[in-house]
Design a protein around this motif. Structure first.
Motif, PDB file in Angstrom:
ATOM      1  N   ASP A 199      -2.532  11.113  -3.991  1.00  0.00           N
ATOM      2  CA  ASP A 199      -3.605  12.063  -3.728  1.00  0.00           C
ATOM      3  C   ASP A 199      -4.682  11.958  -4.808  1.00  0.00           C
ATOM      4  O   ASP A 199      -5.892  11.933  -4.516  1.00  0.00           O
ATOM      5  N   VAL A 200      -4.265  11.889  -6.056  1.00  0.00           N
ATOM      6  CA  VAL A 200      -5.218  11.776  -7.164  1.00  0.00           C
ATOM      7  C   VAL A 200      -6.001  10.465  -7.067  1.00  0.00           C
ATOM      8  O   VAL A 200      -7.237  10.444  -7.176  1.00  0.00           O
ATOM      9  N   LYS A 201      -5.297   9.357  -6.848  1.00  0.00           N
ATOM     10  CA  LYS A 201      -5.969   8.051  -6.814  1.00  0.00           C
ATOM     11  C   LYS A 201      -6.920   7.926  -5.632  1.00  0.00           C
ATOM     12  O   LYS A 201      -8.005   7.351  -5.750  1.00  0.00           O
ATOM     13  N   LEU A 202      -6.529   8.427  -4.483  1.00  0.00           N
ATOM     14  CA  LEU A 202      -7.412   8.378  -3.318  1.00  0.00           C
ATOM     15  C   LEU A 202      -8.724   9.106  -3.600  1.00  0.00           C
ATOM     16  O   LEU A 202      -9.810   8.637  -3.236  1.00  0.00           O
ATOM     17  N   ARG A 203      -8.627  10.249  -4.265  1.00  0.00           N
ATOM     18  CA  ARG A 203      -9.821  11.026  -4.562  1.00  0.00           C
ATOM     19  C   ARG A 203     -10.643  10.382  -5.684  1.00  0.00           C
ATOM     20  O   ARG A 203     -11.876  10.461  -5.672  1.00  0.00           O
ATOM     21  N   GLN A 204      -9.980   9.748  -6.634  1.00  0.00           N
ATOM     22  CA  GLN A 204     -10.707   9.038  -7.683  1.00  0.00           C
ATOM     23  C   GLN A 204     -11.491   7.853  -7.126  1.00  0.00           C
ATOM     24  O   GLN A 204     -12.637   7.597  -7.512  1.00  0.00           O
ATOM     25  N   ARG A 205     -10.884   7.111  -6.232  1.00  0.00           N
ATOM     26  CA  ARG A 205     -11.501   5.895  -5.713  1.00  0.00           C
ATOM     27  C   ARG A 205     -12.547   6.180  -4.636  1.00  0.00           C
ATOM     28  O   ARG A 205     -13.405   5.337  -4.365  1.00  0.00           O
ATOM     29  N   GLY A 206     -12.457   7.346  -4.023  1.00  0.00           N
ATOM     30  CA  GLY A 206     -13.443   7.754  -3.022  1.00  0.00           C
ATOM     31  C   GLY A 206     -14.250   8.915  -3.544  1.00  0.00           C
ATOM     32  O   GLY A 206     -15.034   8.781  -4.481  1.00  0.00           O
ATOM     33  N   THR A 207     -14.021  10.093  -2.965  1.00  0.00           N
ATOM     34  CA  THR A 207     -14.653  11.327  -3.444  1.00  0.00           C
ATOM     35  C   THR A 207     -13.571  12.379  -3.603  1.00  0.00           C
ATOM     36  O   THR A 207     -12.553  12.336  -2.899  1.00  0.00           O
ATOM     37  N   PRO A 208     -13.763  13.340  -4.522  1.00  0.00           N
ATOM     38  CA  PRO A 208     -12.742  14.381  -4.700  1.00  0.00           C
ATOM     39  C   PRO A 208     -12.416  15.140  -3.419  1.00  0.00           C
ATOM     40  O   PRO A 208     -11.312  15.662  -3.264  1.00  0.00           O
ATOM     41  N   ALA A 209     -13.354  15.183  -2.480  1.00  0.00           N
ATOM     42  CA  ALA A 209     -13.155  15.991  -1.274  1.00  0.00           C
ATOM     43  C   ALA A 209     -12.224  15.356  -0.254  1.00  0.00           C
ATOM     44  O   ALA A 209     -11.755  16.030   0.664  1.00  0.00           O
ATOM     45  N   ARG A 210     -11.946  14.053  -0.403  1.00  0.00           N
ATOM     46  CA  ARG A 210     -11.133  13.366   0.608  1.00  0.00           C
ATOM     47  C   ARG A 210      -9.950  12.678  -0.061  1.00  0.00           C
ATOM     48  O   ARG A 210     -10.134  11.782  -0.906  1.00  0.00           O
ATOM     49  N   GLY A 211      -8.745  13.120   0.330  1.00  0.00           N
ATOM     50  CA  GLY A 211      -7.549  12.593  -0.302  1.00  0.00           C
ATOM     51  C   GLY A 211      -6.411  12.384   0.671  1.00  0.00           C
ATOM     52  O   GLY A 211      -6.609  12.006   1.827  1.00  0.00           O
ATOM     53  N   LEU A 278      -5.525  26.606 -16.707  1.00  0.00           N
ATOM     54  CA  LEU A 278      -6.113  25.415 -16.104  1.00  0.00           C
ATOM     55  C   LEU A 278      -7.485  25.178 -16.727  1.00  0.00           C
ATOM     56  O   LEU A 278      -8.310  26.083 -16.809  1.00  0.00           O
ATOM     57  N   ARG A 279      -7.747  23.927 -17.164  1.00  0.00           N
ATOM     58  CA  ARG A 279      -8.983  23.604 -17.883  1.00  0.00           C
ATOM     59  C   ARG A 279      -9.993  22.938 -16.945  1.00  0.00           C
ATOM     60  O   ARG A 279      -9.727  21.863 -16.406  1.00  0.00           O
ATOM     61  N   ASN A 280     -11.137  23.536 -16.792  1.00  0.00           N
ATOM     62  CA  ASN A 280     -12.175  22.975 -15.937  1.00  0.00           C
ATOM     63  C   ASN A 280     -13.042  21.932 -16.635  1.00  0.00           C
ATOM     64  O   ASN A 280     -13.922  21.343 -16.001  1.00  0.00           O
ATOM     65  N   ASP A 281     -12.789  21.688 -17.928  1.00  0.00           N
ATOM     66  CA  ASP A 281     -13.503  20.620 -18.630  1.00  0.00           C
ATOM     67  C   ASP A 281     -12.691  19.325 -18.679  1.00  0.00           C
ATOM     68  O   ASP A 281     -13.107  18.345 -19.294  1.00  0.00           O
ATOM     69  N   ALA A 282     -11.539  19.304 -18.000  1.00  0.00           N
ATOM     70  CA  ALA A 282     -10.701  18.098 -17.988  1.00  0.00           C
ATOM     71  C   ALA A 282     -11.349  17.016 -17.135  1.00  0.00           C
ATOM     72  O   ALA A 282     -12.092  17.314 -16.194  1.00  0.00           O
ATOM     73  N   PRO A 283     -11.069  15.726 -17.423  1.00  0.00           N
ATOM     74  CA  PRO A 283     -11.707  14.631 -16.679  1.00  0.00           C
ATOM     75  C   PRO A 283     -11.499  14.698 -15.167  1.00  0.00           C
ATOM     76  O   PRO A 283     -12.388  14.319 -14.407  1.00  0.00           O
ATOM     77  N   LEU A 284     -10.329  15.163 -14.727  1.00  0.00           N
ATOM     78  CA  LEU A 284     -10.016  15.204 -13.305  1.00  0.00           C
ATOM     79  C   LEU A 284      -9.921  16.630 -12.777  1.00  0.00           C
ATOM     80  O   LEU A 284      -9.239  16.891 -11.787  1.00  0.00           O
ATOM     81  N   ALA A 285     -10.645  17.539 -13.401  1.00  0.00           N
ATOM     82  CA  ALA A 285     -10.604  18.937 -12.955  1.00  0.00           C
ATOM     83  C   ALA A 285     -11.099  19.079 -11.518  1.00  0.00           C
ATOM     84  O   ALA A 285     -10.549  19.869 -10.741  1.00  0.00           O
ATOM     85  N   ALA A 286     -12.123  18.322 -11.156  1.00  0.00           N
ATOM     86  CA  ALA A 286     -12.640  18.415  -9.780  1.00  0.00           C
ATOM     87  C   ALA A 286     -11.602  17.925  -8.776  1.00  0.00           C
ATOM     88  O   ALA A 286     -11.466  18.503  -7.686  1.00  0.00           O
ATOM     89  N   VAL A 287     -10.846  16.907  -9.131  1.00  0.00           N
ATOM     90  CA  VAL A 287      -9.777  16.410  -8.272  1.00  0.00           C
ATOM     91  C   VAL A 287      -8.681  17.461  -8.139  1.00  0.00           C
ATOM     92  O   VAL A 287      -8.187  17.739  -7.052  1.00  0.00           O
ATOM     93  N   ARG A 288      -8.322  18.061  -9.277  1.00  0.00           N
ATOM     94  CA  ARG A 288      -7.285  19.114  -9.260  1.00  0.00           C
ATOM     95  C   ARG A 288      -7.680  20.251  -8.334  1.00  0.00           C
ATOM     96  O   ARG A 288      -6.874  20.702  -7.513  1.00  0.00           O
ATOM     97  N   ARG A 289      -8.904  20.712  -8.445  1.00  0.00           N
ATOM     98  CA  ARG A 289      -9.350  21.829  -7.602  1.00  0.00           C
ATOM     99  C   ARG A 289      -9.372  21.438  -6.122  1.00  0.00           C
ATOM    100  O   ARG A 289      -9.008  22.227  -5.258  1.00  0.00           O
ATOM    101  N   ALA A 290      -9.751  20.195  -5.846  1.00  0.00           N
ATOM    102  CA  ALA A 290      -9.832  19.739  -4.453  1.00  0.00           C
ATOM    103  C   ALA A 290      -8.456  19.640  -3.814  1.00  0.00           C
ATOM    104  O   ALA A 290      -8.309  19.886  -2.613  1.00  0.00           O
ATOM    105  N   ILE A 291      -7.443  19.278  -4.578  1.00  0.00           N
ATOM    106  CA  ILE A 291      -6.107  19.088  -4.015  1.00  0.00           C
ATOM    107  C   ILE A 291      -5.580  20.387  -3.401  1.00  0.00           C
ATOM    108  O   ILE A 291      -5.020  20.379  -2.298  1.00  0.00           O
ATOM    109  N   LEU A 292      -5.791  21.498  -4.064  1.00  0.00           N
ATOM    110  CA  LEU A 292      -5.299  22.775  -3.544  1.00  0.00           C
ATOM    111  C   LEU A 292      -6.366  23.551  -2.797  1.00  0.00           C
ATOM    112  O   LEU A 292      -6.161  24.698  -2.408  1.00  0.00           O
ATOM    113  N   GLY A 293      -7.509  22.908  -2.559  1.00  0.00           N
ATOM    114  CA  GLY A 293      -8.541  23.516  -1.735  1.00  0.00           C
ATOM    115  C   GLY A 293      -9.239  24.682  -2.376  1.00  0.00           C
ATOM    116  O   GLY A 293      -9.755  25.569  -1.694  1.00  0.00           O
TER     117      GLY A 293
END
Length: 293
Positions: A199-211, A278-293
């Motif tokens: 899930d993380v890699k799919l969103r990293q390689r595409g967009t955070p919104a699609r995993g 939960l830290r919103n300044d983390a490198p993958l914070a946008a991915v984290r938020r997208a995973i749980l909607g």
């Protein structure tokens, strides 16, 4: 909507029936035929029906529709309270069986994960025995995501739970990869870790919104539900095609027959879940938020 067929004579609402009771639950994309054993009273059936609907709604929200056109759900009554166990089967007909305490409370129903787990199985084809981790890992991961998206779990609790549980799925001495190490921990938590990483890699390689959710919706759209029998390469190829990637197929090649431990400490840090909040300044914070909607 619900329709009920009660084959026993009318009786008090808190008295059990003498014959099984069947209710049809219509959903986007499918229908659940809920079958109660005779030992449930009308009041107990009503409480259980609310739970079934809520679990089905979580699955519909994740997959975009109910995964199969029709499934039987047999609720087998037990003394006491709690959702005890569940199993999904394609033989002799597509059905889910759950052992259920007749006095289960609304709080216990709300906290249950078993039925969402079993319904998630319906959204993937059956697989060869050595790839059982794919089914159990996906259901273990999806059950949590789907319930969180419905508001049944808080994001911080989800991440804390995964941080505590997913290390159980890491390879140990003698591990031969996910296809060749059929232990409980590797099957459930090794599989769940695979799908979180995916899930993380799919969103990293595409967009955070699609995993992973969108990838698995692609499997369903290609005809891959529990009525079919596919192997892992076919499932992952269909999932990858939905997002124009090769992420899942590449991961499977790397992890199917060799240990390939995950760097969970780095993952937690990059997602921003390794501290008290939960830290919103983390490198993958946008991915984290997208995973749980």
């Amino acid at each position: 909507m619900l329709s009920a067929c009660v084959v026993a004579p009318a009786r008090a609402a808190d008295a059990p029936d003498e014959q099984p009771v069947t209710m049809a639950l219509a959903l986007p994309g499918g229908e659940i035929e809920v079958q109660f054993t005779p030992d449930f009273s009308a009041v107990q059936r009503d409480a259980a029906t609310v739970w079934v609907r809520r679990c089905a709604d979580a699955v519909v929200q994740y997959f975009g529709r109910f995964p199969v056109p029709q499934v039987e759900l047999l609720l087998q009554g037990r003394t006491g309270a709690g959702v005890h166990s569940g199993v999904t089967s394609g033989e002799p007909s597509l059905h889910v069986r759950v052992r259920l305490g007749r006095d289960t409370t609304s709080d216990q129903y709300r906290a249950d994960w078993v039925l969402v787990h079993e319904m998630a199985h319906l959204a993937l084809p059956r697989v060869p025995r050595e790839q059982r981790w794919l089914h159990e890992g996906a259901a273990t991961y999806i059950e949590t995501v789907a319930r969180a998206r419905l508001g049944l779990l808080q994001p911080a609790d989800v991440w804390r739970g995964w941080m505590r549980q997913m290390p159980q799925g890491q390879p140990r001495a003698g591990d031969q990869g996910l296809d060749r190490t059929p232990t409980w921990a590797r099957t459930y938590w090794g599989g769940a870790t695979f799908f979180l990483l995916a899930d993380v890699k799919l969103r990293q390689r595409g967009t955070p919104a699609r995993g992973l959710q969108h990838a698995l919706q692609g499997v369903l759209a290609a005809g891959g539900d529990y009525r079919a029998v596919w192997d892992a390469p076919r499932i992952f190829a269909a999932a990858d095609a939905a997002l124009g990637q090769s992420t899942l197929s590449d991961m499977y090649s790397q992890m199917k027959d060799q240990p390939a431990p995950a760097d969970l400490a780095t993952l937690w840090r990059d997602l921003g879940v390794d501290g008290p909040t939960l830290r919103n300044d983390a490198p993958l914070a946008a991915v984290r938020r997208a995973i749980l909607g």
